[in-house]
Design a protein around this motif. Structure first.
Motif, short mmCIF file in Angstrom:
data_model
loop_
_atom_site.label_atom_id
_atom_site.label_comp_id
_atom_site.label_asym_id
_atom_site.label_seq_id
_atom_site.Cartn_x
_atom_site.Cartn_y
_atom_site.Cartn_z
N ARG A 155 0.82 -1.20 0.00
CA ARG A 155 0.00 0.00 0.00
C ARG A 155 0.87 1.26 0.00
NH1 ARG A 155 -4.85 -0.41 4.23
NH2 ARG A 155 -5.66 1.27 2.92
N ALA A 156 1.88 1.29 0.83
CA ALA A 156 2.73 2.50 0.91
C ALA A 156 3.44 2.78 -0.42
CB ALA A 156 3.73 2.35 2.05
N PRO A 157 4.12 1.78 -1.05
CA PRO A 157 4.75 2.09 -2.35
C PRO A 157 3.76 2.56 -3.40
CG PRO A 157 5.61 0.04 -1.47
CD PRO A 157 4.47 0.44 -0.58
N ARG A 175 0.99 4.20 -2.89
CA ARG A 175 0.65 5.61 -2.60
C ARG A 175 1.77 6.54 -3.06
NH1 ARG A 175 -1.37 3.47 2.33
NH2 ARG A 175 0.56 4.13 3.37
N HIS A 176 3.01 6.09 -2.85
CA HIS A 176 4.14 6.93 -3.27
C HIS A 176 4.18 7.07 -4.78
CE1 HIS A 176 6.34 5.73 0.70
NE2 HIS A 176 5.41 6.68 0.87
N ILE A 177 3.92 5.98 -5.52
CA ILE A 177 3.93 6.04 -6.98
C ILE A 177 2.87 7.03 -7.46
CG2 ILE A 177 3.40 4.73 -9.07
CD1 ILE A 177 4.66 2.30 -7.69
N ASP A 178 1.69 6.95 -6.88
CA ASP A 178 0.60 7.85 -7.29
C ASP A 178 0.95 9.29 -6.94
OD1 ASP A 178 -2.05 8.45 -8.27
OD2 ASP A 178 -2.63 8.74 -6.18
N ALA A 179 1.53 9.48 -5.78
CA ALA A 179 1.87 10.86 -5.36
C ALA A 179 2.95 11.45 -6.26
CB ALA A 179 2.32 10.84 -3.91
N TYR A 180 4.01 10.68 -6.55
CA TYR A 180 5.08 11.20 -7.40
C TYR A 180 4.59 11.44 -8.82
CZ TYR A 180 8.40 10.17 -3.67
OH TYR A 180 9.08 10.16 -2.48
N ARG A 209 -0.59 6.56 -12.92
CA ARG A 209 -1.48 6.88 -11.80
C ARG A 209 -2.70 5.95 -11.78
NH1 ARG A 209 -3.35 12.62 -10.38
NH2 ARG A 209 -3.66 11.49 -8.44
#
Length: 558
Positions: A333-335, A337-342, A366
């Motif tokens: 989940r964390a990676p 979220r990071h991919i979507d945020a970046y 995204r």
């Protein structure tokens, strides 16, 4: 004159007799007259004594239980006692002088037996004889009797000959024998082995079932003891068998037996002890071969043990997989979220010079990250559902459905949807898990009715295979039933992702929840004509008697 002459012979010489009497007595002397009178007197006394003896004999004949009649030398009836009257239905005054064979009529017997019977009644046989035959005779009132006959001949003092016929009614014994024969015939028709043995173990009856099971014919079995004929005849608790027979008069259980050809078999046995009036005990034994069943039970036991071992292994593997699934999903989940945020940062920075094509690529990244996030969330939810045991309580299903519809409507401001909510029962269920079932099924109905205006979604109950089934029905795009087996597989989809979004986990979660409640879930559909999902929340034997209801469109489906 007789008395005077008897007392005083000289009286006649002094008597002054005239007329006919004097004429009659004149030729006789006093002594001669006295002798003639004595002879007449003795003869009269003998006749009286004979009559008295005959009256005593006849009176005695009326008191005995056997039927007695007498015939003369020509076979005609001279006398019948009361038992003979009752047996034949003839009164003595009616039968006197008739042929005895007409009074006692033998029927339904071979010609040889009939001749033997007539010989006994007449004087064709020996002066006194017994018959080994039993005769079936027809009484005057139409009742049949079975008789045995004994005869004897007597010669009265006055000359001639009399045949005394003694008939014993053996009808009851004959009926018992016939009943026993019928019972034996019935016992011979059964496939079970049935035989009897006495207190010494000697076999006295052996039916066809016993012959078929053990291989011994009746001549081979009768007279042998159970221990001699059937080795291993007593179980390990043989003493308990004897104790049970003495105490309860019966015993049932399993016995190990050996057949004539040496095969060892297991029989399910019932022993019943019966005592007659003399106190002698007879044991009736019934055996049924259960060797195949015992072998099957042992095989089933072995397979169950193997299955338990496999289940234990699978449970351990599933637990490990669920733990692994939870860990991986949680860690992903964390990676994501990071991919979507970046990716969002890249899109928000116009100075990076991505161009239109580059921006499309980032947008796809995204979308993929968000889709992967949804799948991870679904897997986590499925894992939590699989580990959770239902906390059942009395729950009104209609309120759960209304809550789910309220949440869905808040996100569907531009959709035209007609909700049809029927009467729903109050059941024992886990309200949180059951709410999730309705949420997944109604969300699917909303998704697959997107092309319909208006969309019609119905929730109700119906009667299916002896229990209440709940259903969610829609008028959406439906699906082909040949792919129905893929509905509840994880990540299985029946429609293109481009047409309808989804992860393929929702229906798997529904199935897990329903199975935890002891119910089942299935679907019926037709391509482009909508679909209906049915489910139950209880096993069939726990479902209450609820009258079947139909859908709001009047249809009865299951």
């Amino acid at each position: 004159i007789y008395l005077t002459a008897h007392d005083d012979p000289d009286t006649l010489s002094r008597a002054k007799l005239t007329g006919p009497m004097a004429f009659l007595l004149k030729p006789f002397k006093a002594a001669e007259l006295t002798s003639a009178v004595d002879i007449a007197l003795n003869r009269s006394r003998a006749e009286q004594q004979a009559q008295e003896r005959e009256r005593s004999f006849l009176s005695a004949m009326d008191t005995i239980g056997d039927a007695v009649l007498t015939t003369d030398s020509e076979g005609r009836v001279r006398f019948m006692n009361r038992s003979a009257e009752n047996l034949t239905g003839w009164r003595q005054e009616q039968a006197l002088g008739r042929p005895a064979a007409d009074v006692v009529q033998v029927v339904d017997e071979p010609e040889a037996c009939s001749k033997d019977f007539r010989a006994l009644l007449n004087f064709d046989g020996a002066p006194g004889s017994d018959s080994n035959n039993e005769y079936r005779v027809l009484a005057r009132d139409g009742v049949y009797h079975w008789l045995t006959i004994k005869t004897s001949s007597i010669a009265p003092e006055g000359g001639g000959s009399i045949r005394v016929v003694v008939m014993q009614d053996v009808t009851r014994r004959k009926q018992r024998e016939q009943a026993l024969r019928r019972q034996a015939d019935l016992l011979d028709q059964t496939q079970d082995a049935i035989f009897t043995w006495d207190a010494n173990g000697a076999i006295s009856y052996w039916n066809r079932g016993a012959q078929a099971l053990y291989g011994f014919s009746p001549p081979e079995a009768l007279g042998c003891t159970v221990g001699e004929l059937l080795p291993h005849g007593h179980p390990s608790n043989g003493e308990a068998l004897e104790v049970a027979l003495e105490r309860d008069g019966r015993w049932s259980g399993e016995l190990a037996r050996k057949t004539k050809d040496g095969r060892e078999i297991i029989v399910e046995s019932l022993l019943v002890a019966v005592e007659d009036r003399t106190g002698s005990r007879t044991v009736l034994e019934t055996d049924r071969d259960i060797s195949e069943r015992k072998r099957a039970e042992l095989e089933i036991q072995r397979l169950n043990q193997e299955l338990q071992a496999h289940v234990s292994d699978l449970t351990a593997v599933n637990q490990e997989l669920e733990s692994f699934n939870y860990s991986i999903s949680h860690d992903l989940r964390a990676p994501l979220r990071h991919i979507d945020a970046y990716a969002k940062i890249l899109l928000d920075q116009p100075g990076l010079g991505l161009g239109e094509e580059g921006r499309n690529y980032v947008q796809h990244v995204r979308q993929g990250a968000r889709r992967m996030g949804l799948m991870v969330d679904g897997l986590l939810e499925l894992s939590r559902t699989s580990r959770r045991e239902p906390a059942t309580r009395v729950t009104g299903l209609k309120s759960l459905v209304e809550d789910v519809i309220f949440e869905l409507n808040s996100e569907l401001q531009d959709r035209e949807i007609e909700w049809r909510i029927g009467e729903l029962p109050v059941v024992d269920c886990d309200p949180t898990l059951t709410r999730q079932v309705f949420a997944n099924l109604l969300a699917n109905a909303v998704k697959f009715t997107r092309p319909r205006k208006p969309a019609v979604i119905e929730v109700g109950q119906t009667w299916c295979e002896g229990q209440t089934a709940l259903f969610v029905r829609d008028n959406g795009v439906g699906f082909s039933m040949k792919y129905a087996s893929k509905l509840f597989g994880i990540f299985q989809r029946l429609h293109r992702r481009e047409d309808f979004e989804g992860t393929g986990i929702g229906l798997v979660t529904v199935q897990r929840i329903i199975q935890k409640h002891g119910g089942r879930v299935w679907a019926e559909a037709e391509l482009d004509k909508g679909a209906t999902f049915y489910f139950t929340l209880e096993p069939p034997h726990r479902t209450a008697n609820v009258e079947p209801t139909t859908g709001l469109d009047g249809e009865k489906r299951c």
